[in-house]
Scaffold this motif. Structure first.
Motif, short mmCIF file in Angstrom:
data_model
loop_
_atom_site.label_atom_id
_atom_site.label_comp_id
_atom_site.label_asym_id
_atom_site.label_seq_id
_atom_site.Cartn_x
_atom_site.Cartn_y
_atom_site.Cartn_z
N ALA A 13 -3.87 -11.78 5.30
CA ALA A 13 -5.21 -11.16 5.32
C ALA A 13 -6.26 -12.14 5.82
O ALA A 13 -7.14 -11.78 6.61
CB ALA A 13 -5.57 -10.66 3.92
N GLU A 16 -6.04 -12.43 9.57
CA GLU A 16 -6.60 -11.28 10.29
C GLU A 16 -8.11 -11.37 10.42
O GLU A 16 -8.66 -11.14 11.50
CB GLU A 16 -6.20 -9.98 9.58
N LYS A 55 -11.12 -6.68 5.87
CA LYS A 55 -9.79 -6.33 5.36
C LYS A 55 -9.91 -5.94 3.89
O LYS A 55 -10.47 -6.69 3.08
CB LYS A 55 -8.83 -7.51 5.51
N GLN A 214 -0.41 -2.82 11.93
CA GLN A 214 -0.77 -1.87 10.88
C GLN A 214 0.15 -0.65 10.93
O GLN A 214 0.65 -0.28 11.99
CB GLN A 214 -2.24 -1.41 11.04
N ILE A 235 -8.23 -1.80 7.19
CA ILE A 235 -8.94 -2.78 8.00
C ILE A 235 -10.00 -2.12 8.87
O ILE A 235 -9.84 -0.96 9.28
CB ILE A 235 -7.96 -3.61 8.85
#
Length: 375
Positions: A13, A16, A55, A214, A235
Motif C-alpha cells: 500500500a 502504491e 489507498k 487491482q 484506490i
C-alpha cells in the motif's frame, strides 16, 4: 492513533501511494504519506499536488490483518517509511502520540519517526457535486494503453502532452497526438454524461500501474473544476487537468483512401522491427513501404551498416495497386503493438498523406502515422 497491520500488505500500500510523492515537492509536507486510521479502515494518501493517490484498507479485509485500536492521522516522510517497512521482519504495530511522533514496532525492533500534523496536509479536490460515471476497469485500461503512447513528449504545446477524454451523451472517446501521429478510440457508455478533459499522459501511465494490480471490475470517473478522479473500492487517483483547448483531431483523418491493404499484424510488426535496425541513423527512423504486385516490400538503408529488405504477401488489396511511402518505423511499431488483433488494415491516401491503421473488426479505433521525407 494506533493500529496493527501485516507487513507485506502495508508495504504494498505504501508503494502504491508513494509513487505520487515527489522528491522535490512544492511544499515540504508533500514529501510525506498521510496515514488516517478510522474505526473500520486505514487510508494512505500520497501527493505532489498534480497527482493524488489514495489507498483504502478496510478492517474487514482479512488478508491485511488490520486492527485499529485508536483513530487519528499523521503525515510521515515517505522515503523513510517506505525503506523502514521493507526492512522490518514481521507484522507492524504503529502508535502515534499527540506530538506526531510515530513508533513502529516489528518483532523486537522499535523505531521512532518524527511526523507532521495531518491538518497541514492539503485537502483532496472536492468531487461532491460530480455525478460521475461507472465504467469497466478492464476497458479503461485497454483504452489508455491504446492511446497514451501517442502523447507528445514536448512541452511547447502542453495540451498535446495529455490524452483528451471526451464524454458526449452515451459515448466516451480518448485521443492522443503529438502532431505526427494520432491514436483515437471511441466506445459506448451506459450512463450518459458530458464533459471534456485533457489528462496528463504521465498521470494515466501511473493509473495503469495501479489498475493492473487491482481486482476490481468497475471504476468510477469523477470530475471537479481542475481535477479528474479515477476511483475503485480500494484506490483512487486524482489528476490535475491540463488547461487549454485540445485540437480537433477528426480533421487530421483522411476522408478517402486510394489503397487499402490487409496484413498479418504480428508478421508486419516483426518486419518493421527488423527494418528499424537499419533506420536509426535517420532522424525519423525512415522505413520505406512499397506496394507492388500484391505484396508489400519493407526496406531500410544505413550507410554505416548496410540495408535490409523483405517482402510480405498481402491478404487483401483494394484500390490502386502500386504505392511507395516512407514512414517513421518506431511510430508504426507503436501503432501495431497497440492493436490487439491478428489482422490489420492499412489505408493510404497518397505518398505524402498519413497512413491509417485500423483493426479488421471495424471497431472505432484509428491509428494515424504521418509520412516522412524519403532518404
Amino acid at each position: 492513533m494506533e493500529f496493527k497491520i501485516k507487513n507485506e500488505y502495508f508495504s504494498k500500500a505504501i508503494g502504491e501511494v508513494s509513487s505520487a510523492v515527489s522528491a522535490k515537492p512544492p511544499f515540504p509536507i508533500l514529501t510525506g504519506i498521510k496515514l488516517t486510521a478510522c474505526e473500520d479502515h486505514l487510508t494512505l494518501t500520497g501527493s505532489n499536488s498534480d497527482i493524488v493517490i489514495e489507498k483504502v484498507i478496510p478492517a474487514s479485509d482479512k488478508g491485511a490483518g488490520l486492527e485499529i485500536a485508536e483513530t487519528g492521522s499523521v503525515v510521515v516522510t515517505s522515503r523513510y517509511l517506505t525503506e523502514l517497512v521493507k526492512k522490518l521482519p514481521g507484522d507492524i504495530h504503529i502508535n502515534v502520540d499527540e506530538k506526531n511522533s510515530m513508533t513502529v514496532l516489528s518483532d523486537e525492533i522499535l523505531t521512532s519517526l518524527n511526523g507532521f500534523p495531518a491538518e497541514e496536509y492539503p485537502a483532496l479536490p472536492d468531487f461532491e457535486d460530480s455525478q460521475g460515471i461507472e465504467f469497466s476497469s478492464a476497458k479503461l485500461i485497454e483504452m489508455i494503453k491504446q492511446t497514451v503512447f501517442a502523447v507528445s513528449k514536448n512541452d511547447t504545446r502542453p495540451a498535446l502532452t495529455g490524452v483528451h477524454m471526451n464524454f458526449s451523451g452515451s459515448s466516451f472517446s480518448c485521443a492522443a497526438t503529438d502532431s505526427h501521429r494520432l491514436a483515437f478510440l471511441e466506445t459506448r457508455i451506459l450512463s450518459p454524461s458530458n464533459g471534456s478533459f485533457i489528462v496528463p499522459g504521465s498521470s494515466l501511465k501511473e493509473l495503469l500501474k495501479l489498475l493492473t494490480h487491482q481486482e476490481e471490475s468497475e471504476i468510477q470517473i469523477l470530475s471537479s473544476e481542475s481535477y479528474l478522479a479515477f476511483k475503485t473500492k480500494s484506490i483512487m487517483l486524482c489528476s490535475r487537468l491540463i488547461e487549454g483547448k485540445y485540437p480537433d483531431v477528426t480533421g487530421l483523418i483522411p476522408k478517402e483512401a486510394k489503397t487499402v491493404i490487409k496484413l498479418d499484424a504480428k508478421k508486419l510488426l516483426k518486419g518493421i522491427d527488423r527494418a528499424c535496425l537499419f533506420a536509426h541513423e535517420w532522424k525519423n527512423n525512415n522505413v520505406l513501404l512499397e506496394i507492388k504486385e500484391g505484396a508489400l516490400k519493407i526496406s531500410s538503408v544505413s550507410s554505416a551498416i548496410g540495408k535490409i529488405e523483405e517482402t510480405q504477401q498481402l491478404l487483401e488489396i483494394t484500390g490502386e495497386q502500386e504505392l511507395s511511402i516512407s514512414v517513421d518505423g518506431n511510430f508504426l511499431m507503436d501503432a501495431l503493438k497497440a492493436i490487439q488483433e491478428e489482422q490489420v488494415l492499412l489505408s493510404f491516401s497518397g505518398t505524402m498523406r498519413p497512413i491509417i491503421i485500423k483493426p479488421v473488426s471495424g471497431e472505432s479505433y484509428i491509428q494515424l502515422v504521418s509520412p516522412v521525407r524519403s532518404y
